[in-house]
Write an enzyme that holds these catalytic residues in place. Sequence first.
Site, short mmCIF file in Angstrom:
data_model
loop_
_atom_site.label_atom_id
_atom_site.label_comp_id
_atom_site.label_asym_id
_atom_site.label_seq_id
_atom_site.Cartn_x
_atom_site.Cartn_y
_atom_site.Cartn_z
CE LYS A 190 36.17 -3.52 60.55
NZ LYS A 190 36.15 -3.64 59.08
N GLY A 242 25.68 -3.84 61.16
CA GLY A 242 26.13 -4.96 60.33
C GLY A 242 25.18 -6.12 60.49
CB SER A 243 25.62 -9.66 59.65
OG SER A 243 26.79 -9.94 60.38
CB THR A 244 21.50 -10.68 63.00
OG1 THR A 244 20.61 -9.64 62.57
CG2 THR A 244 20.99 -11.26 64.31
N GLY A 247 26.65 -9.11 65.20
CA GLY A 247 26.07 -8.41 66.35
C GLY A 247 26.02 -9.32 67.57
CD GLU A 264 20.75 -0.32 61.38
OE1 GLU A 264 20.27 -1.38 60.92
OE2 GLU A 264 21.28 0.55 60.68
CB CYS A 298 19.93 -2.83 57.24
SG CYS A 298 20.44 -1.15 57.46
CD GLU A 395 19.64 -8.34 56.22
OE1 GLU A 395 20.50 -8.82 56.97
OE2 GLU A 395 19.35 -7.14 56.20
P1 ADP Z 1 27.72 -7.50 56.36
O1 ADP Z 1 27.01 -8.80 56.25
O2 ADP Z 1 26.87 -6.30 56.25
O3 ADP Z 1 29.03 -7.45 55.63
P2 ADP Z 1 29.21 -7.88 58.77
O4 ADP Z 1 28.54 -7.95 60.08
O5 ADP Z 1 29.92 -9.07 58.26
O6 ADP Z 1 28.06 -7.38 57.83
O7 ADP Z 1 30.20 -6.66 58.72
C1 ADP Z 1 29.92 -5.40 59.26
C2 ADP Z 1 31.19 -4.84 59.85
O8 ADP Z 1 31.61 -5.66 60.94
C3 ADP Z 1 32.37 -4.82 58.88
O9 ADP Z 1 33.09 -3.61 59.11
C4 ADP Z 1 33.16 -6.03 59.29
O10 ADP Z 1 34.54 -5.94 58.98
C5 ADP Z 1 32.97 -6.04 60.79
N1 ADP Z 1 33.15 -7.35 61.45
C6 ADP Z 1 33.07 -8.58 60.91
N2 ADP Z 1 33.29 -9.53 61.85
C7 ADP Z 1 33.52 -8.88 63.01
C8 ADP Z 1 33.79 -9.29 64.38
N3 ADP Z 1 33.87 -10.57 64.71
N4 ADP Z 1 33.93 -8.33 65.31
C9 ADP Z 1 33.80 -7.03 65.00
N5 ADP Z 1 33.57 -6.57 63.76
C10 ADP Z 1 33.42 -7.48 62.77
#
Ligand code: ADP
Length: 485
Positions: A190, A242-244, A247, A264, A298, A395
């Site tokens: 995704k 993605g974001s902590t 994560g 990551e 990142c 961040e």
């Molecule tokens: P950023 O701050 O870099 O946008 P996110 O962590 O919000 O980082 O998003 C990174 C990815 O994780 C995106 O593809 C987003 O759609 C997906 N994402 C956001 N929330 C969730 C969740 N609860 N479970 C799985 N994936 C998610």
Amino acid sequence: MAKQNKTESWEYAPSLEGTSHIQLKKKYDLFIDGKWVKPTSGKYFSSINPANEELLAEVAHANEADVDLAVKAARKAYNNVWSKMAPLERAKYIYRIARLMQERAREFAVIESLDAGKTIRESRDIDVPLACNHFFYYAGWADKLEYAFPNRKVESLGVAGQIIPWNFPLLMAAWKIAPALATGNTVVLKPAETTSLTALKLAEIIEESGLPAGVVNIVTGYGDTGAAIVNHPDVNKIAFTGSTAVGKIIQKAIAGTTKKSTLELGGKSANIIFDDAPIDQAVEGIVNGIFFNQGHVCCAGSRLFVQENIADKVIRKLKQRMESLYVGNPLDKNTDIGAINSKEQLETINKYIQIGKNEGAEIYQTKCDLPKKGYYCPPTIFTNVAQSNIIAQEEIFGPVLTIQTFRTVDEVIQKANNSPYGLAAGVWTDKGSRIFNLTTKLRAGVVWANTYNKFDPTSPFGGYKESGFGREGGLHGLNAYVKLN
Ligand code: ADP
């Protein structure tokens, strides 16, 4: 193109990359089991160009039922075809994908710049070639796994669920898909909701490559789509960048299951300049570390530590260099800093800039006119920053740099490590022994010496502490997708 006010900087005539050669559909469905299928909900969302807020395409929003179809397709392909295929044959498909991507490199670069807001220079010279190289590199490993893991029996994991962010959309897809395929796994990926288009283009190439149906499935959507992948009982591995915060949600969701994971996450990386460093190169390294790609990296060098006796000189040179940076249309080859990826992200960055001012730090921003439409942020530095300031701890993910000074090696190690994150660091010094000393003491996954933000498919990447775990890239990257007996 935003004109710089400074008279000493050169005015360049615009040099726009053309868009006539790219093919974008008006509407994108989901790529499941080798076919383009409509989302069961019938819902689509808009992918817009952050540089001018214009609509680029409508993209399908996958729900749990669609994710279930994708996982079933991946499982079927794993059981019936991919896990049984001779590794050498698997390698040929991966090479083919790499070559097809290379052939259409220009189209990928332009679409990436349109969709993500990143400069064409960056997408053309960094994102797309590196993405191709990842496929080439891992194609090479596919039939050599017994050499990667001598005296071990190597098994694939099964279906890998992969969720990626918006800062390097195509490159992150390559980082995830290539090692998974090389080790015999199948994939449900995704992309991030604001940057789905190059992953969908990659799906077209995968289709063209003749890769057996279901080996790679691309489902688009928001966080709920990601969560459906994470929670699907038939997924064997989650790879997330993605974001902590997300994560941590994923960690909790898969606790107690047999799912393997690599995460990551965020960063607040230290870039450290000693007084014996080549100052002009170091200033370029600072600019490269935080301003190029709008700070949407990142591992961006977002905390600068300068040895006290050269701080005035470095800051003066940095300000001078900042005044020559062009902010504006990402498709212009002269542009150094493109558009911020989304309205939400620009709001986040502006919120942090306000926090920095409220905390009493001293701000310096270049005075360029920003385009009227689209999301832009001028390069910004903060001096007079305290270690405890929010802007030095959290961040920001934008072209915003905090600057602190230090006197001794021990002091800077202590300050650099005083962060919940540990993704990367940079060290600028003429002294080799100091570099080796710092690389062992800095708690960061990557430490660059006299350079910054350099990537290579053969080199592992990943974090310490809240920056996540597991490594991507290189031999280490194979580990994340195999069971060793
Ligand atoms: P950023 O701050 O870099 O946008 P996110 O962590 O919000 O980082 O998003 C990174 C990815 O994780 C995106 O593809 C987003 O759609 C997906 N994402 C956001 N929330 C969730 C969740 N609860 N479970 C799985 N994936 C998610």
